[in-house]
Design a protein around this motif. Structure first.
Motif, PDB file in Angstrom:
ATOM      1  N   SER A 163       0.700  -1.046  -0.103  1.00 39.67           N
ATOM      2  CA  SER A 163       0.120   0.140   0.016  1.00 39.67           C
ATOM      3  C   SER A 163       0.884   1.075  -0.179  1.00 39.67           C
ATOM      4  N   LEU A 164       0.107   2.368  -0.393  1.00 39.69           N
ATOM      5  CA  LEU A 164       1.332   3.630  -0.825  1.00 39.69           C
ATOM      6  C   LEU A 164       0.144   4.748  -0.231  1.00 39.69           C
ATOM      7  N   ASP A 165       0.889   5.340   1.048  1.00 35.59           N
ATOM      8  CA  ASP A 165       0.055   6.839   1.324  1.00 35.59           C
ATOM      9  C   ASP A 165       1.032   8.039   0.845  1.00 35.59           C
ATOM     10  N   PRO A 166       0.857   8.581  -0.211  1.00 35.81           N
ATOM     11  CA  PRO A 166       1.772   9.594  -0.813  1.00 35.81           C
ATOM     12  C   PRO A 166       2.081  10.574   0.017  1.00 35.81           C
ATOM     13  N   ASN A 167       1.356  11.099   0.992  1.00 34.98           N
ATOM     14  CA  ASN A 167       1.863  12.007   1.866  1.00 34.98           C
ATOM     15  C   ASN A 167       2.558  13.070   1.123  1.00 34.98           C
ATOM     16  N   LEU A 168       2.325  13.614   0.183  1.00 28.22           N
ATOM     17  CA  LEU A 168       3.408  14.506  -0.642  1.00 28.22           C
ATOM     18  C   LEU A 168       3.331  15.922  -0.165  1.00 28.22           C
ATOM     19  N   ARG A 169       3.896  16.117   0.993  1.00 29.44           N
ATOM     20  CA  ARG A 169       3.940  17.587   1.485  1.00 29.44           C
ATOM     21  C   ARG A 169       4.876  18.266   0.479  1.00 29.44           C
ATOM     22  N   LYS A 170       4.739  19.518   0.563  1.00 27.31           N
ATOM     23  CA  LYS A 170       5.472  20.405  -0.487  1.00 27.31           C
ATOM     24  C   LYS A 170       6.836  20.258   0.053  1.00 27.31           C
ATOM     25  N   GLU A 171       7.407  19.945   1.137  1.00 33.30           N
ATOM     26  CA  GLU A 171       8.698  20.000   1.528  1.00 33.30           C
ATOM     27  C   GLU A 171       9.318  18.566   0.752  1.00 33.30           C
ATOM     28  N   LEU A 172       8.390  17.630   0.689  1.00 34.12           N
ATOM     29  CA  LEU A 172       8.999  16.269   0.091  1.00 34.12           C
ATOM     30  C   LEU A 172       9.104  16.413  -1.319  1.00 34.12           C
ATOM     31  N   LEU A 173       8.148  17.273  -2.083  1.00 30.81           N
ATOM     32  CA  LEU A 173       8.359  17.307  -3.625  1.00 30.81           C
ATOM     33  C   LEU A 173       9.683  18.285  -3.859  1.00 30.81           C
ATOM     34  N   ALA A 174       9.984  18.799  -2.806  1.00 34.14           N
ATOM     35  CA  ALA A 174      11.525  19.593  -3.250  1.00 34.14           C
ATOM     36  C   ALA A 174      12.735  18.738  -3.371  1.00 34.14           C
ATOM     37  N   HIS A 175      12.695  17.507  -2.869  1.00 27.87           N
ATOM     38  CA  HIS A 175      13.771  16.380  -3.035  1.00 27.87           C
ATOM     39  C   HIS A 175      13.947  16.058  -4.290  1.00 27.87           C
ATOM     40  N   GLY A 176      15.104  15.889  -4.818  1.00 22.95           N
ATOM     41  CA  GLY A 176      15.110  15.115  -6.230  1.00 22.95           C
ATOM     42  C   GLY A 176      14.468  13.944  -6.592  1.00 22.95           C
ATOM     43  N   GLN A 177      14.190  13.977  -7.619  1.00 27.59           N
ATOM     44  CA  GLN A 177      13.489  12.690  -8.312  1.00 27.59           C
ATOM     45  C   GLN A 177      12.419  12.230  -7.647  1.00 27.59           C
ATOM     46  N   THR A 178      11.763  13.208  -6.963  1.00 28.72           N
ATOM     47  CA  THR A 178      10.509  12.704  -6.142  1.00 28.72           C
ATOM     48  C   THR A 178       9.408  12.274  -7.234  1.00 28.72           C
ATOM     49  N   GLU A 179       9.118  13.057  -8.060  1.00 27.33           N
ATOM     50  CA  GLU A 179       7.881  12.734  -9.245  1.00 27.33           C
ATOM     51  C   GLU A 179       8.485  11.176  -9.701  1.00 27.33           C
ATOM     52  N   LEU A 192      -3.820   2.206  -2.697  1.00 24.37           N
ATOM     53  CA  LEU A 192      -3.583   3.528  -2.664  1.00 24.37           C
ATOM     54  C   LEU A 192      -4.486   4.251  -1.614  1.00 24.37           C
ATOM     55  N   LEU A 193      -3.887   5.240  -0.861  1.00 24.18           N
ATOM     56  CA  LEU A 193      -4.425   5.959   0.316  1.00 24.18           C
ATOM     57  C   LEU A 193      -4.101   7.542   0.176  1.00 24.18           C
ATOM     58  N   PRO A 194      -4.681   8.247  -0.878  1.00 25.94           N
ATOM     59  CA  PRO A 194      -4.530   9.453  -1.126  1.00 25.94           C
ATOM     60  C   PRO A 194      -5.481  10.525  -0.366  1.00 25.94           C
ATOM     61  N   SER A 195      -4.954  11.581  -0.061  1.00 20.02           N
ATOM     62  CA  SER A 195      -5.804  12.837   0.507  1.00 20.02           C
ATOM     63  C   SER A 195      -5.408  13.985  -0.404  1.00 20.02           C
ATOM     64  N   GLY A 196      -6.353  14.908  -0.235  1.00 23.32           N
ATOM     65  CA  GLY A 196      -6.240  16.027  -1.048  1.00 23.32           C
ATOM     66  C   GLY A 196      -5.943  15.910  -2.439  1.00 23.32           C
ATOM     67  N   ASN A 197      -5.122  16.502  -2.997  1.00 24.59           N
ATOM     68  CA  ASN A 197      -4.774  16.510  -4.490  1.00 24.59           C
ATOM     69  C   ASN A 197      -3.844  15.164  -5.053  1.00 24.59           C
ATOM     70  N   GLU A 198      -3.655  14.469  -3.798  1.00 34.80           N
ATOM     71  CA  GLU A 198      -2.814  13.233  -4.247  1.00 34.80           C
ATOM     72  C   GLU A 198      -3.314  12.169  -5.175  1.00 34.80           C
ATOM     73  N   LEU A 199      -4.710  12.066  -5.181  1.00 32.57           N
ATOM     74  CA  LEU A 199      -5.101  11.164  -6.244  1.00 32.57           C
ATOM     75  C   LEU A 199      -4.635  11.731  -7.612  1.00 32.57           C
TER      76      LEU A 199
END
Ligand code: ADP
Length: 316
Positions: A163-179, A192-199
């Motif tokens: 399972s994957l909880d994206p938990n994609l906070r802004k701070e995390l997206l700043a790290h290299g190759q996150t996408e 998948l367990l998304p919240s907000g716009n993670e879906l």
């Protein structure tokens, strides 16, 4: 098939009792509270009755002790939690602002949490796990990422799931190759367990129905969408669905709601509960957790969550 495992940071949180801005003058603080998104997840999973284990590192200090004792008490297998002799347990000082945003002082990057290693204990644990829960916090930790990447195929090869909880906070997206890393995890995820716009980020498109269908086509089997105070929904590739309105609670500390939701959801599904029942427990676990100060303090046992649901009104 074996326990659910998660990999990542364990830390303590110290919280300001009053809302306000920053830490530039003396204020009343309370803590240490056990914390770290993966630790909150796995604690709730175990409290719900799911077989649970964690891979992490703490320091040889009281902050590490607080975490290990809590996880052990709640039934988490701690055999792969290492104690670093020369790095302290990570900590986060948190103060809520009036508008609900937060000011942080973090001591994590150079803490024990950054010393994660693939040890014989990790090897032995992963060899008998049946499910791995990955959280977006792995994007901020090269060490956690390396272990996660190695563990996923081993668990999947023995018929386990992920399972994957994206938990994609802004701070995390700043790290290299996150996408790129995120996309590769979505392709491996069963749940998948998304919240907000993670879906939408996961699917690469807007529109809930379209995004869900696209993810099912990519191999995801089940999606639980978290909607904060508005509750949650769950969908399966087979067409089954469940919806749950938010429970009406007074929000004391929103930290950890999504992690508790995930811990309860994964535990319930792995215990064989139907979609609707799992969603109700997860929704209650998230809601109960926001009522308590401290990120893990509101995690509940099955009996506590049943009691909480019985005496808490729902949104119409
Ligand atoms: P995340 O922390 O991952 O962004 P949410 O904030 O959506 O996740 O919270 C996860 C779940 O916890 C929600 O789907 C809901 O079930 C429950 N929850 C969170 N906040 C509240 C709230 N204020 N009132 C009622 N339930 C809540």
């Amino acid at each position: 098939l074996g326990p659910t495992v998660t990999i990542g940071e364990i830390l303590v949180e110290i919280v300001a009792r009053e809302t306000g801005t920053g830490f530039r003058e003396p204020i009343d603080l309370i803590g240490p509270f056990p914390s770290g998104a993966p630790a909150i997840f796995i604690d709730q999973c175990a409290r719900m009755g799911g077989a649970a284990a964690m891979v992490g590192v703490v320091g040889d200090d009281d902050f590490g002790f607080v975490n290990i004792e809590r996880l052990k008490r709640d039934g988490v297998d701690i055999s792969a939690i290492a104690v670093s002799p020369d790095h302290p347990t990570g900590s986060a000082f948190v103060r809520y602002r009036e508008d609900g945003s937060r000011d942080f002082v973090y001591n994590i990057a150079k803490s024990a949490a950054a010393r994660l290693e693939w040890t014989p204990q990790v090897e032995a644990l992963i060899a008998h796990c049946g499910h791995i829960h990955v959280m977006g916090t792995v994007f901020a930790s090269p060490a956690a990422w390396a272990i996660t990447e190695r563990a996923i195929p081993l668990i999947k090869a023995r018929g386990g799931t992920m399972s994957l909880d994206p938990n994609l906070r802004k701070e995390l997206l700043a790290h290299g190759q996150t996408e790129e890393k995120f996309a590769s995890l979505v392709d491996k995820a069963d749940l998948l367990l998304p919240s907000g716009n993670e879906l939408f980020l996961a699917a690469g498109m807007d529109g809930e129905e379209r995004a869900i269908e696209a993810l099912f086509r990519r191999g995801v089997q089940e999606i639980a969408v978290k909607r904060g105070e508005h509750g949650a929904s769950a969908r399966q590739r087979t067409g089954a669905r469940a919806d749950c309105p938010g429970l009406i609670v007074e929000e004391t500390d929103p930290t950890g709601a999504g992690d508790c939701f995930g811990g309860a959801y994964v535990a319930c599904r792995r215990l064989g509960m139907p979609l609707q029942t799992a969603l109700e427990f997860a929704n209650a676990a998230g809601a109960r957790n926001v009522t308590r100060l401290g990120p893990m303090e509101g995690a509940g046992t099955r009996a506590e969550l049943e009691d909480f649901m019985a005496r808490t009104a729902r949104r119409s």
